[in-house]
Design a protein around this motif. Structure first.
Motif, PDB file in Angstrom:
ATOM      1  N   THR A   1      48.589  33.798  39.661  1.00 25.01           N
ATOM      2  CA  THR A   1      47.993  34.696  38.670  1.00 25.01           C
ATOM      3  C   THR A   1      47.246  35.777  39.411  1.00 25.01           C
ATOM      4  O   THR A   1      46.700  35.549  40.483  1.00 25.01           O
ATOM      5  CB  THR A   1      46.997  33.963  37.756  1.00 25.01           C
TER       6      THR A   1
ATOM      7  N   PRO B   1      44.040  37.785  39.296  1.00 26.74           N
ATOM      8  CA  PRO B   1      42.796  37.904  38.556  1.00 26.74           C
ATOM      9  C   PRO B   1      42.505  39.379  38.276  1.00 26.74           C
ATOM     10  O   PRO B   1      42.376  40.164  39.208  1.00 26.74           O
ATOM     11  CB  PRO B   1      41.750  37.297  39.492  1.00 26.74           C
TER      12      PRO B   1
ATOM     13  N   GLU C   1      40.037  42.166  36.774  1.00 25.56           N
ATOM     14  CA  GLU C   1      38.647  42.395  36.381  1.00 25.56           C
ATOM     15  C   GLU C   1      38.689  42.893  34.949  1.00 25.56           C
ATOM     16  O   GLU C   1      39.122  44.016  34.681  1.00 25.56           O
ATOM     17  CB  GLU C   1      38.035  43.450  37.308  1.00 25.56           C
TER      18      GLU C   1
ATOM     19  N   MET D   1      40.566  32.710  30.706  1.00 19.69           N
ATOM     20  CA  MET D   1      40.565  33.138  32.103  1.00 19.69           C
ATOM     21  C   MET D   1      41.265  32.075  32.952  1.00 19.69           C
ATOM     22  O   MET D   1      41.165  30.884  32.662  1.00 19.69           O
ATOM     23  CB  MET D   1      39.132  33.287  32.618  1.00 19.69           C
ATOM     24  N   SER D   2      41.909  32.536  34.035  1.00 22.42           N
ATOM     25  CA  SER D   2      42.467  31.579  34.984  1.00 22.42           C
ATOM     26  C   SER D   2      41.303  30.917  35.718  1.00 22.42           C
ATOM     27  O   SER D   2      40.170  31.415  35.674  1.00 22.42           O
ATOM     28  CB  SER D   2      43.342  32.312  35.993  1.00 22.42           C
TER      29      SER D   2
ATOM     30  N   ARG E   1      40.680  30.839  38.804  1.00 17.96           N
ATOM     31  CA  ARG E   1      40.142  31.723  39.840  1.00 17.96           C
ATOM     32  C   ARG E   1      39.241  32.817  39.236  1.00 17.96           C
ATOM     33  O   ARG E   1      38.141  33.069  39.726  1.00 17.96           O
ATOM     34  CB  ARG E   1      41.316  32.360  40.602  1.00 17.96           C
ATOM     35  N   THR E   2      39.725  33.428  38.162  1.00 20.06           N
ATOM     36  CA  THR E   2      38.929  34.485  37.525  1.00 20.06           C
ATOM     37  C   THR E   2      37.633  33.906  36.955  1.00 20.06           C
ATOM     38  O   THR E   2      36.566  34.501  37.105  1.00 20.06           O
ATOM     39  CB  THR E   2      39.732  35.153  36.393  1.00 20.06           C
TER      40      THR E   2
ATOM     41  N   GLN F   1      34.028  35.217  38.029  1.00 15.84           N
ATOM     42  CA  GLN F   1      33.170  35.835  37.005  1.00 15.84           C
ATOM     43  C   GLN F   1      31.875  35.045  36.816  1.00 15.84           C
ATOM     44  O   GLN F   1      30.812  35.621  36.619  1.00 15.84           O
ATOM     45  CB  GLN F   1      33.925  35.925  35.670  1.00 15.84           C
TER      46      GLN F   1
END
Lengths: 280, 327
Positions: free
Chosen positions: A3, A5, A7, B120-121, B123-124, B128
């Motif tokens: 994936t 990411p 922002e 969100m994944s 990782r995100t 975050q």
């Protein structure tokens, strides 16, 4: 799976379709529950094992050893066999109630944590069903933990005769029904009344749930035999008797439809109660 | 999973919040919100100011899918929240009045799982969550249980959680009620920072200082009805007064003093009895305090206290309702 990411900027429009968002949120809620379980494993295991262990230990180890065997001297082994099904069914039901109903009563009651959960992007009915599904997974885990105890602890031999097709279909069905039962109870009790849940509901369900005897054996007490048909645990115990042993049991043509019907009833009433608690 | 695909296209608009004739009637014919029309633009901090029980929380509840309106419409980002609650929930963040943090999770996990709930994944969500912890000065608490947080920190964490998924608008219901003055200022700073980032914010409050300090525009509501709408400056200018004199006397004399001051103080636009005071709104008068004393003296009334201030939102509220916001 890779994936990227991104922002994310302030989202003026939803990033996903409602169906996709709900699917993802449902999975994430299960993941959250799994993480909490992993953190509380030290409580989960003794809580799950102690009661079934004592039940099996006292009835099928202590009693025969001290010459007070249930079912008479010749029936001791038979009793151990009957109890296996009951103990597994009971463990599933307790877990469903403990995993779903008790935390939910608190989350509705003083912590109000549920308020945030229902703001996740999925329909409120699915937030409720997620709890039932989680309860069924925890119930399944407890069945797996408890079964070896019921099979190994008794002083007299346990005669297992496993019917795999029945076991593999009945177990998920029973686990789901108990998760839904937990959901139903969780929405109907508050922190003040929750002691009643055990005092006047769970105790009669367990004592009159065909754990210690096959349902057919109640024949001499006809009124009781009919009365306990309202108890979902009876069908679970009878079903597990069919799945695990060659003891006499209620017809599976009755067990399956009734368990499905209870599952539907508890899910429907659970969703109704849940929605009423979080939306005004 | 590839890059996010928009399978569902709602109308694009710069109006983030819109309500038309929004009404909530609770059983017993209690009209908590009565025909409310609001419009909040992108990037605004919009305040709902009113006393307890004015219908602020119910309004926020309807906009956030938790309360079903009896009639009228409520839209966020052009999405009808009643017809499409799941779509709407993706674009709103909520900071409720009570602490609803997940007690079973740590500070960091509260943010991480919130991100996951909103798609969100892993990782995100992790990145975050860490970013927000830093932004809200909670990094050193990341691993602690949320029960260990002070009230002010818990409130900051709830704000961080509400904006984790970058919602179109954040709703804050009485965000500083029950906070100590220092935590209140810290939260005002946080909200100011979000405002500069362009975050649209709707907050409800019964603190006029808060509404005045934070809001671009505000709606004054009471009994579920919109009484006035505008920027704090517009609302204060609408009183027409430039000085507010608050006078205290014996309770028995309040009525008479109200009449006397309204009649005799030069430039007095109106005098209102707002127990336990008389509030005189004055325009363009010099040496106002001696004038007030002189008028009371002539009528034979003893004054026990006088204070002079500029018009505030309190003045606006008193003009609109005849009562004090703090009542």
């Amino acid at each position: 799976m890779t994936t990227v990411p991104v922002e994310p900027g302030a989202e003026l429009v939803p990033r996903r379709s409602p169906a996709a968002a709900a699917r993802v949120a449902f999975g994430a809620l299960l993941l959250r529950d799994l993480v909490v379980l992993r953190k509380t494993l030290k409580e989960f295991i003794p809580r799950t094992l102690l009661q079934p262990f004592l039940l099996v230990f006292v009835f099928t180890y202590v009693f025969p050893k001290i010459g007070q065997g249930v079912g008479g001297a010749s029936g001791e082994s038979e009793f151990s066999t009957i109890l296996v099904a009951g103990v597994v069914a009971l463990a599933i039901m307790f877990q469903g109630i403990q995993t779903v109903a008790l935390p939910m009563v608190n989350e509705f009651g003083f912590t109000r944590e549920i308020e945030d959960r229902v703001l996740a992007p999925l329909p409120i009915a699915m937030v409720a069903i997620q709890k039932a599904v989680w309860g069924s997974l925890a119930s399944l885990l407890s069945a797996l933990l408890v079964f070896p105890i019921a099979a190994v602890v008794p002083a007299t031999p346990v005669h297992l005769d496993v019917s795999w097709p029945v076991l593999l279909t009945l177990t998920p069905l029973c686990c789901y029904m108990c998760g839904a039962l937990g959901l139903f109870f969780g929405t109907r009790f508050d922190p003040r009344t929750v002691p009643l849940l055990f005092g006047i509901i769970v105790i009669p369900i367990t004592f009159l749930g065909a754990i210690y005897y096959p349902w057919q054996a109640l024949e001499p007490i006809r009124w009781l035999q009919i009365l306990v048909l309202a108890n979902p645990l009876v069908y679970m115990c009878e079903g597990f008797r069919a799945a695990l042993t060659d003891s006499p049991h209620m017809s599976l043509w009755v067990v399956y439809p009734v368990l499905v019907a209870f599952s539907v009833l508890f899910t429907w009433q659970g969703i109704k109660g849940f929605t009423r608690r979080v939306v005004s | 999973m590839g890059p996010a695909v928009r399978e569902w296209e709602p109308p694009v608009t710069d109006e983030v919040i819109r309500t038309e004739g929004l009404t909530k009637v609770y059983p017993g014919d209690i009209r908590a919100v009565d025909g409310l029309d609001l419009s909040v633009g992108r990037g605004e901090i919009f305040g709902l100011l009113g006393p307890n029980g004015a219908g602020k929380t119910t309004t926020a509840g309807m906009l956030t899918t938790r309360v079903v309106p009896t009639s009228g419409t409520a839209c966020v980002g052009g999405i009808d929240v009643v017809a499409h609650p799941v779509a709407a929930k993706q674009v709103i963040g909520v900071v409720p009045q009570t602490n609803t943090l997940d007690r079973s999770l740590s500070v960091y996990e509260n943010l991480y799982f919130h991100g996951r709930f909103f798609g969100m994944s892993a990782r995100t969500a992790k990145a975050q969550a860490q970013r927000r912890l830093e932004q809200f000065r909670l990094s050193d608490r990341a691993a602690q249980p949320v029960m260990a947080l002070s009230g002010g920190m818990a409130q900051r964490l709830m704000v961080a959680r509400a904006i984790m998924h970058r919602p179109a608008t954040v709703f804050l219901d009485e965000p500083t009620a029950g906070l100590d003055p220092q935590s209140r200022l810290a939260l005002w700073e946080v909200l100011g920072e979000l405002h500069r980032e362009g975050q649209t914010i709707l907050l409800t409050t019964h603190y006029m200082e808060e509404a005045d300090a934070l809001c671009d525009r505000l709606a004054i509501i009471d009994h579920g009805r919109l009484l006035a709408l505008g920027t704090p400056e517009e609302l204060k200018a609408s009183t027409g007064a430039d000085t507010i004199v608050t006078v205290q006397t014996r309770p028995d004399d309040l009525d008479r003093l109200t009449q006397v001051l309204g009649r005799e103080v030069p430039g007095a636009q109106q005098a209102l009895r707002v127990d336990p005071h008389v509030v005189v709104q004055v325009r363009g008068a010099d040496r106002i305090v001696p004038q007030v004393f002189a008028a009371a003296e002539r009528a034979g009334i003893d004054i026990t206290d006088v204070s002079v201030a500029e018009p505030s939102l309190e003045t606006v509220f008193i003009n609109l309702t005849g009562k004090d916001l703090r009542e």
